[in-house]
Design an enzyme around this catalytic site. Sequence first.
Site, PDB file in Angstrom:
ATOM      1  N   ASP A  66       2.654  20.963 -19.761  1.00 36.86           N
ATOM      2  CA  ASP A  66       1.846  20.289 -19.953  1.00 36.86           C
ATOM      3  C   ASP A  66       2.622  19.086 -20.922  1.00 36.86           C
ATOM      4  O   ASP A  66       2.820  19.498 -22.020  1.00 36.86           O
ATOM      5  CB  ASP A  66       0.691  20.402 -20.491  1.00 36.86           C
ATOM      6  CG  ASP A  66      -0.427  19.130 -20.937  1.00 36.86           C
ATOM      7  OD1 ASP A  66      -0.007  17.982 -20.686  1.00 36.86           O
ATOM      8  OD2 ASP A  66      -1.636  19.514 -21.455  1.00 36.86           O
ATOM      9  N   HIS A 100     -17.488  17.000 -26.900  1.00 39.50           N
ATOM     10  CA  HIS A 100     -16.794  16.318 -28.015  1.00 39.50           C
ATOM     11  C   HIS A 100     -16.869  14.979 -27.674  1.00 39.50           C
ATOM     12  O   HIS A 100     -16.864  13.983 -28.413  1.00 39.50           O
ATOM     13  CB  HIS A 100     -15.831  16.759 -28.589  1.00 39.50           C
ATOM     14  CG  HIS A 100     -14.498  17.007 -27.694  1.00 39.50           C
ATOM     15  ND1 HIS A 100     -14.732  17.854 -26.558  1.00 39.50           N
ATOM     16  CD2 HIS A 100     -13.458  16.265 -27.705  1.00 39.50           C
ATOM     17  CE1 HIS A 100     -13.414  17.662 -25.793  1.00 39.50           C
ATOM     18  NE2 HIS A 100     -12.938  16.857 -26.500  1.00 39.50           N
ATOM     19  N   ALA A 129       2.643  15.482 -22.260  1.00 40.58           N
ATOM     20  CA  ALA A 129       2.213  14.246 -22.533  1.00 40.58           C
ATOM     21  C   ALA A 129       3.192  13.726 -23.772  1.00 40.58           C
ATOM     22  O   ALA A 129       3.755  12.784 -23.629  1.00 40.58           O
ATOM     23  CB  ALA A 129       0.818  14.368 -23.375  1.00 40.58           C
ATOM     24  N   PHE A 189      -4.594  21.927 -24.435  1.00 39.20           N
ATOM     25  CA  PHE A 189      -5.416  20.525 -24.731  1.00 39.20           C
ATOM     26  C   PHE A 189      -6.760  20.701 -24.132  1.00 39.20           C
ATOM     27  O   PHE A 189      -7.157  21.294 -23.000  1.00 39.20           O
ATOM     28  CB  PHE A 189      -4.256  19.402 -24.050  1.00 39.20           C
ATOM     29  CG  PHE A 189      -5.015  18.081 -24.354  1.00 39.20           C
ATOM     30  CD1 PHE A 189      -4.662  17.308 -25.795  1.00 39.20           C
ATOM     31  CD2 PHE A 189      -5.668  17.218 -23.459  1.00 39.20           C
ATOM     32  CE1 PHE A 189      -5.045  16.067 -26.039  1.00 39.20           C
ATOM     33  CE2 PHE A 189      -6.167  15.774 -23.731  1.00 39.20           C
ATOM     34  CZ  PHE A 189      -5.727  15.624 -24.965  1.00 39.20           C
ATOM     35  N   ASP A 190      -7.689  19.696 -24.614  1.00 44.00           N
ATOM     36  CA  ASP A 190      -9.008  19.842 -24.168  1.00 44.00           C
ATOM     37  C   ASP A 190      -9.431  19.840 -22.857  1.00 44.00           C
ATOM     38  O   ASP A 190     -10.015  20.134 -22.014  1.00 44.00           O
ATOM     39  CB  ASP A 190      -9.812  19.008 -25.469  1.00 44.00           C
ATOM     40  CG  ASP A 190      -9.609  17.401 -25.263  1.00 44.00           C
ATOM     41  OD1 ASP A 190      -8.388  17.217 -24.731  1.00 44.00           O
ATOM     42  OD2 ASP A 190     -10.168  16.527 -25.767  1.00 44.00           O
ATOM     43  N   LYS A 249       1.028   8.673 -23.147  1.00 41.56           N
ATOM     44  CA  LYS A 249       1.658   8.974 -24.327  1.00 41.56           C
ATOM     45  C   LYS A 249       3.243   8.819 -24.201  1.00 41.56           C
ATOM     46  O   LYS A 249       3.614   7.611 -24.478  1.00 41.56           O
ATOM     47  CB  LYS A 249       1.415  10.432 -24.732  1.00 41.56           C
ATOM     48  CG  LYS A 249       0.061  10.885 -24.931  1.00 41.56           C
ATOM     49  CD  LYS A 249      -1.149  10.335 -24.387  1.00 41.56           C
ATOM     50  CE  LYS A 249      -2.386  10.856 -24.553  1.00 41.56           C
ATOM     51  NZ  LYS A 249      -2.509  12.429 -23.897  1.00 41.56           N
ATOM     52  N   TYR A 298       0.827  -1.140   0.239  1.00 42.22           N
ATOM     53  CA  TYR A 298       0.021   0.162  -0.005  1.00 42.22           C
ATOM     54  C   TYR A 298       0.916   1.251   0.065  1.00 42.22           C
ATOM     55  O   TYR A 298       0.791   2.173  -0.794  1.00 42.22           O
ATOM     56  CB  TYR A 298      -1.030   0.060   1.199  1.00 42.22           C
ATOM     57  CG  TYR A 298      -2.074   1.273   1.060  1.00 42.22           C
ATOM     58  CD1 TYR A 298      -3.053   1.074   0.549  1.00 42.22           C
ATOM     59  CD2 TYR A 298      -1.371   2.268   1.884  1.00 42.22           C
ATOM     60  CE1 TYR A 298      -3.915   2.321   0.324  1.00 42.22           C
ATOM     61  CE2 TYR A 298      -2.326   3.328   1.805  1.00 42.22           C
ATOM     62  CZ  TYR A 298      -3.575   3.344   1.063  1.00 42.22           C
ATOM     63  OH  TYR A 298      -4.315   4.539   1.058  1.00 42.22           O
TER      64      TYR A 298
END
Length: 402
Positions: free
Chosen positions: A159, A394, A161, A68-69, A202, A16
Amino acid sequence: MSDRQWSALMMGDESYAGARSYYELKDSIVKILEFPYFLPTHQGRAAENVLFSTMIKAGDVIPGNSHFDTTKGHIEFRKATAIDCTIDEAFDTTKDYPFKGNIDLDKLEDVFRTYPKEKIPFVCVTVTCNSSGGQPVSIENLKNVYALCQKYGIPTMFDSARFAENAYFIKLREKAYAGKTIKEIVRIMYKYADIMTMSSKKDGLVNMGGFIAMNDKELHRQASTFNIMFEGFLTYGGMSGRDMSALAVGLNESTEFDYLETRIKQVEYLGFKLIDYGIPVQYPIGGHAVFVDAKKALCNVPKEQYQAQTLGIELYLEAGIRGVEIGTLLADRDPITRKNRYPDLELLRLAIPRRVYTNNHMDVIAAALKNVYDRRDKITSGYKTTWEAPIMRHFTVELEKA
Ligand SMILES: *Cc1c(COP(=O)(O)O)cnc(C)c1O
């Protein structure tokens, strides 16, 4: 995933707290990205949820390069505003420019001058910039953005990715770094970030996972509370031990030149094939995907009927190939006026899964899209929405023929 990643996965430690797998991931992040503090999360948007809960409040503005969305969704959900400061070159798909993900420093400084410092929790730099077509950001730009942020006392957040693909493009296109390894370039990139979030699905080369990393101990403490509330304890945060072990290996593999070269050249192969067929695409070709310019490809479809979405549906009907709209549906409605936002770029993204396809598959995709493109004069109408969610519509929108 690679054989090495699967092997690491089989050896995962599921304790854990303080599992060996956690420390493997921590070591990998310290070594490759050089951040002393990190929090695991179950994927990229979860990292956004935790970090933004800590840092963003209603009325804030978050400047960046074509957010990004999910990033934009998490900003707008908190009644804050994402301000796009991407350079204008990004919005002309025919323009050959090596770093179309770059931030326009004048646009950024305008934001810094217009809003008080307290309203700008951080600047969000997306590497590579997905929404403008998988386009990279140069070290020179990262350096200048960081200097400007320092001048105004605002933190810089990456960000991340597709950070490894970004480093690959720097090696190929930014002279000063041609002789450096990908790992060296990655370390240079992150000298210019205070905080990062990452969707590990990614360039982490795993099926599920993410994290937040930062230099500031106090920020780590504050974010820890939200991580425990939303994700899990600090040493797993929504990831299994085995997933952390596989990610530790994945970060190491994705920052190897040979892996990146094979992957990005395959995407480019598809891109050049489409160009040969006369199909309009964002150029240069992006790292993880080819982005078809749907405004040009389906110019007979009115923009109110979603050109890129229509192209995506046509391609799916033609050959069962699934792309994704990066256009008006994704740009969503303005949170205040509730009117459709029409972005400068209306793109169909053909993202290529890594380590899966051969170039023969690329030939099939290109031929299918050519068939659609060849009958473009007959495609004169698109779609209308019959149901949409109030935010990030979307993902779940329902459509019928207009
Ligand atoms: C995928 C992605 C995210 C969100 O990550 P998920 O793991 O899909 O939640 C955020 N930003 C960028 C640039 C991405 O590509």
